[in-house]
Design a protein around this motif. Structure first.
Motif, mmCIF file in Angstrom:
data_model
loop_
_atom_site.group_PDB
_atom_site.id
_atom_site.type_symbol
_atom_site.label_atom_id
_atom_site.label_comp_id
_atom_site.label_asym_id
_atom_site.label_seq_id
_atom_site.Cartn_x
_atom_site.Cartn_y
_atom_site.Cartn_z
ATOM 1 N N GLN A 57 32.047 -15.784 -44.625
ATOM 2 C CA GLN A 57 32.306 -16.744 -43.838
ATOM 3 C C GLN A 57 31.489 -17.041 -42.685
ATOM 4 N N CYS A 58 30.830 -15.855 -42.325
ATOM 5 C CA CYS A 58 30.129 -15.764 -41.114
ATOM 6 C C CYS A 58 28.591 -15.555 -41.022
ATOM 7 N N GLY A 59 28.069 -14.906 -42.011
ATOM 8 C CA GLY A 59 26.832 -14.718 -42.202
ATOM 9 C C GLY A 59 26.177 -13.541 -41.612
ATOM 10 N N ALA A 60 26.908 -12.683 -40.981
ATOM 11 C CA ALA A 60 26.369 -11.763 -40.038
ATOM 12 C C ALA A 60 25.642 -10.718 -40.798
ATOM 13 N N CYS A 61 26.187 -10.436 -42.205
ATOM 14 C CA CYS A 61 25.641 -9.416 -43.195
ATOM 15 C C CYS A 61 24.502 -10.039 -44.191
ATOM 16 N N THR A 62 23.931 -11.185 -43.532
ATOM 17 C CA THR A 62 22.777 -11.727 -44.448
ATOM 18 C C THR A 62 21.598 -10.815 -44.581
ATOM 19 N N VAL A 63 21.246 -10.538 -45.899
ATOM 20 C CA VAL A 63 19.812 -9.772 -46.150
ATOM 21 C C VAL A 63 19.157 -10.689 -47.226
ATOM 22 N N LEU A 64 18.004 -10.076 -47.448
ATOM 23 C CA LEU A 64 17.162 -10.627 -48.440
ATOM 24 C C LEU A 64 17.304 -10.028 -49.665
ATOM 25 N N CYS A 115 25.152 -11.431 -34.110
ATOM 26 C CA CYS A 115 24.884 -12.280 -35.196
ATOM 27 C C CYS A 115 23.593 -12.185 -35.828
ATOM 28 N N THR A 116 22.657 -11.782 -34.614
ATOM 29 C CA THR A 116 21.229 -11.992 -34.661
ATOM 30 C C THR A 116 20.448 -11.407 -35.980
ATOM 31 N N PRO A 117 20.775 -10.317 -36.387
ATOM 32 C CA PRO A 117 20.225 -9.673 -37.746
ATOM 33 C C PRO A 117 20.322 -10.568 -38.898
ATOM 34 N N CYS A 121 17.157 -12.835 -40.686
ATOM 35 C CA CYS A 121 17.223 -12.812 -42.288
ATOM 36 C C CYS A 121 17.443 -14.116 -42.670
ATOM 37 N N SER A 122 18.507 -14.805 -42.301
ATOM 38 C CA SER A 122 18.630 -16.045 -42.946
ATOM 39 C C SER A 122 17.675 -17.014 -42.776
ATOM 40 N N ALA A 123 16.917 -17.021 -41.471
ATOM 41 C CA ALA A 123 15.769 -17.845 -41.182
ATOM 42 C C ALA A 123 14.628 -17.244 -41.856
ATOM 43 N N VAL A 124 14.247 -16.228 -42.180
ATOM 44 C CA VAL A 124 13.135 -15.498 -43.077
ATOM 45 C C VAL A 124 13.571 -16.502 -44.451
ATOM 46 N N GLY A 125 14.521 -16.303 -44.841
ATOM 47 C CA GLY A 125 14.924 -17.033 -46.441
ATOM 48 C C GLY A 125 14.710 -18.672 -46.509
ATOM 49 N N LEU A 126 14.951 -19.119 -45.119
ATOM 50 C CA LEU A 126 14.748 -20.516 -45.145
ATOM 51 C C LEU A 126 13.362 -20.925 -45.192
ATOM 52 N N LEU A 127 12.531 -19.982 -44.333
ATOM 53 C CA LEU A 127 11.035 -20.206 -44.480
ATOM 54 C C LEU A 127 10.705 -20.137 -45.902
ATOM 55 N N ALA A 128 11.151 -19.011 -46.459
ATOM 56 C CA ALA A 128 10.498 -19.115 -47.830
ATOM 57 C C ALA A 128 10.836 -20.065 -48.855
ATOM 58 N N GLU A 129 12.235 -20.537 -48.527
ATOM 59 C CA GLU A 129 12.523 -21.747 -49.447
ATOM 60 C C GLU A 129 11.738 -23.111 -49.294
ATOM 61 N N GLY A 130 11.128 -23.030 -48.081
ATOM 62 C CA GLY A 130 10.393 -24.338 -47.879
ATOM 63 C C GLY A 130 11.141 -25.797 -47.873
ATOM 64 N N LYS A 131 12.390 -25.723 -47.785
ATOM 65 C CA LYS A 131 12.918 -26.870 -47.895
ATOM 66 C C LYS A 131 13.375 -27.515 -46.640
ATOM 67 N N ALA A 132 13.780 -26.865 -45.689
ATOM 68 C CA ALA A 132 14.148 -27.508 -44.372
ATOM 69 C C ALA A 132 12.919 -27.606 -43.665
ATOM 70 N N LYS A 133 12.395 -28.920 -42.922
ATOM 71 C CA LYS A 133 11.581 -29.274 -42.193
ATOM 72 C C LYS A 133 12.085 -30.016 -40.822
ATOM 73 N N ILE A 146 27.248 -17.931 -38.368
ATOM 74 C CA ILE A 146 27.896 -18.279 -37.339
ATOM 75 C C ILE A 146 27.558 -17.672 -35.850
ATOM 76 N N CYS A 147 27.678 -18.101 -34.803
ATOM 77 C CA CYS A 147 27.055 -17.612 -33.537
ATOM 78 C C CYS A 147 28.347 -17.864 -32.525
ATOM 79 N N ARG A 148 29.254 -17.040 -32.491
ATOM 80 C CA ARG A 148 30.279 -17.267 -31.535
ATOM 81 C C ARG A 148 29.875 -17.486 -30.017
ATOM 82 N N CYS A 149 28.651 -17.030 -29.662
ATOM 83 C CA CYS A 149 28.492 -17.268 -28.439
ATOM 84 C C CYS A 149 27.644 -18.803 -28.280
ATOM 85 N N GLY A 150 27.459 -19.473 -29.501
ATOM 86 C CA GLY A 150 27.014 -20.755 -29.244
ATOM 87 C C GLY A 150 25.657 -20.722 -28.771
#
Lengths: 169, 337
Positions: A57-64, A115-117, A121-133, A146-150
């Motif tokens: 639910q939070c994404g902190a564990c995201t890896v590629l 949440c940064t790691p 990793c999520s952002a690296v995945g996003l770039l590779a997907e090439g969908k978000a512009k 999720i970033c609880r610091c906002g």
């Protein structure tokens, strides 16, 4: 990839699997109920990948895994036998930060950093997907972290900056 | 998580043989099953890891339809060029669900077979007829903001949480399964079931049957469609209510309108007879409202979810207007036009 049929009884302590972790080939004994997250943190000492909710639910564990971002907390390590795994420890090249890491610093895209790691990793995945512009698309496609610091606005700025540069792997 | 024995077959016949004895679960992406195992809701004695089965592809069918492999991920399905071009309703619904990370692991078969997100189903300290038949229902008279308003029973008011399946219902998809008795094809409308007195069964699979593919018919709704999902936050949340519409408009009149609802029942909710009130009509608020009332006839809340009855009717009207106008809901720009 090993596609041989496996069959182990419940009292088997460990199954040996092969994983490439941040470029290093590893043979690892794993209990079949071990998540990839626990394997990375507890067995491999790669504590950059964080355990937040442990329920996807939070994404902190995201890896590629094979270049795609996934929640390592919901992944049984044994089911990814043969995979290529990249964690936050594998993003920089020596002392040279990944452009996303530098952009996170430049844009003050974190406060506590927990949440940064996963964000990286999520952002690296996003770039590779090439969908978000667009900004809206980046926000939507980073919604699994999720970033609880906002720090969301600065995270979005950092991702957009690297996205704008193109050519980043 | 309990200990279990582990098998990793490499063909479907072996998997089905493995899947037959009791207390066995098939593992695909694991995004729901592993979570439920951590909560002790699922305690399988044996895990059959099906990830090495050859069910990852998306293939054209001879009749112009498309076959989605059970192990193709939700992300690969939503971003498949053929799905984007021929079944944009399905692509949109998938992208409305979960998060990019989850969609990269979650499979099409797993999406069909995911369990409800009812709080009481997840909390083993509370009664739940779905988790433990005969123990009672905590949601009836309890915290039930997310629960069903249609087709519920005195035993269970849980909802099916999928977005993808709502689009599949509107598209008249077919689920292909293999079991000890061989292969069979189940129309999506008959795949999930209403809870009745046996809410422990989410679907009509026989024990050990394995989903191998989802077939999409060669009927394209590429102009007049939408997937409108309303939830407590704009991303990464389950639907309070959702509406999939697949429509045809010819010479200003609606010739076909399919409406499937999510978040309101134990299965994607369709009432074909109610849809027919739109046939021959010119698109209008009054016609849409009549359809919304017809498809939700008998809807009622259980306290905290009373609001869903009005909300889903308004969502249906809005979704029908979006589909008729050819302006489907964007899943990134969250404004509801």
């Amino acid at each position: 990839m090993d596609t041989a049929t496996l069959d182990t009884p419940a009292d088997t302590y460990a199954i040996t699997i092969g994983l490439t972790i941040n470029g290093q080939q590893r043979r690892l004994p794993v209990e079949p109920w071990t998540t990839l997250l626990d394997l990375l943190r507890e067995q491999e000492g790669l504590t950059g990948t964080k355990k937040g909710c442990d329920h996807g639910q939070c994404g902190a564990c995201t890896v590629l895994i094979d270049g795609k971002r996934v929640n390592s907390c919901l992944t049984l390590a044994v089911s990814r036998d043969g995979a290529d795994v990249r964690t936050v420890e594998g993003l920089a090249e020596g002392d040279r930060l990944h452009p996303l890491q530098q952009a996170f610093i430049d844009h003050d895209a974190f406060q506590c950093g927990y949440c940064t790691p996963g964000q990286l990793c999520s952002a690296v995945g996003l770039l590779a997907e090439g969908k978000a512009k667009s900004r809206d698309e980046v926000r939507e496609m980073m919604s699994g972290n999720i970033c609880r610091c906002g720090a969301y606005t600065n995270i979005t700025d950092a991702v957009l900056e690297v996205l704008g540069e193109g050519s980043v792997k | 998580m309990n200990r279990f024995s582990y098998a990793r077959p490499s063909d479907v016949a072996d998997a089905v043989r493995e899947g037959r004895p009791g207390d066995v679960r098939y593992l695909a992406g694991g995004t729901n099953l592993v979570d439920l195992m951590k909560e002790n809701v699922e305690r399988p004695a044996r895990i059959v890891d099906i990830n090495r089965l050859p069910l990852h592809d998306i293939d054209d069918l001879p009749d112009g339809g498309l076959r989605l492999g059970a192990l193709a991920t939700n992300a690969d399905t939503a971003w498949d060029k053929r799905v984007e071009e021929r079944y944009p309703l399905l692509a949109s619904a998938i992208l409305a669900g979960a998060s990019p990370q989850l969609r990269n692991a979650a499979t099409n078969g797993g999406n069909l077979n995911q369990r409800t997100r009812c709080y009481y189903f997840y909390d083993t300290a509370t009664p739940c007829n779905k988790r433990e038949p005969g123990s009672g229902c905590g949601a009836i008279g309890g915290v039930n903001r997310i629960h069903a308003i249609l087709g519920a029973s005195a035993a269970c008011i849980a909802t099916h949480p999928s977005d993808m399946c709502v689009a599949l219902a509107a598209l008249d998809a077919t689920v292909r399964v293999t079991g000890a008795q061989g292969e069979r094809a189940i129309p999506i409308a008959d795949y999930h079931r209403l809870p009745g007195a046996e809410p422990q069964w989410d679907n009509t699979l026989a024990p050990g049957e394995l989903v191998t593919a989802i077939d999409l018919p060669n009927e394209r709704f590429t102009e007049h469609y939408t997937y409108l999902k309303l939830r407590d936050r704009l991303s990464y949340a389950f639907a309070l209510v959702s509406v999939a519409v697949a429509m045809r408009v010819e010479e200003g009149r609606i010739t076909q309108a399919r409406i499937a609802l999510g978040g309101v029942a134990h299965k994607p909710w369709r009432v074909p007879n109610a849809e027919s009130v739109l046939h021959g009509e010119t698109p209008s608020q009054n016609a849409f409202l009549a359809a919304a009332h017809a498809i939700t006839e008998g809807a009622h809340g259980h306290g905290e979810n009373d609001f869903k009855v009005g909300l889903v009717r308004k969502a249906i009207v809005r979704a029908l207007a979006q589909a008729a106008a050819g302006t489907p809901q964007s899943q990134t720009d969250k404004r509801v036009a």
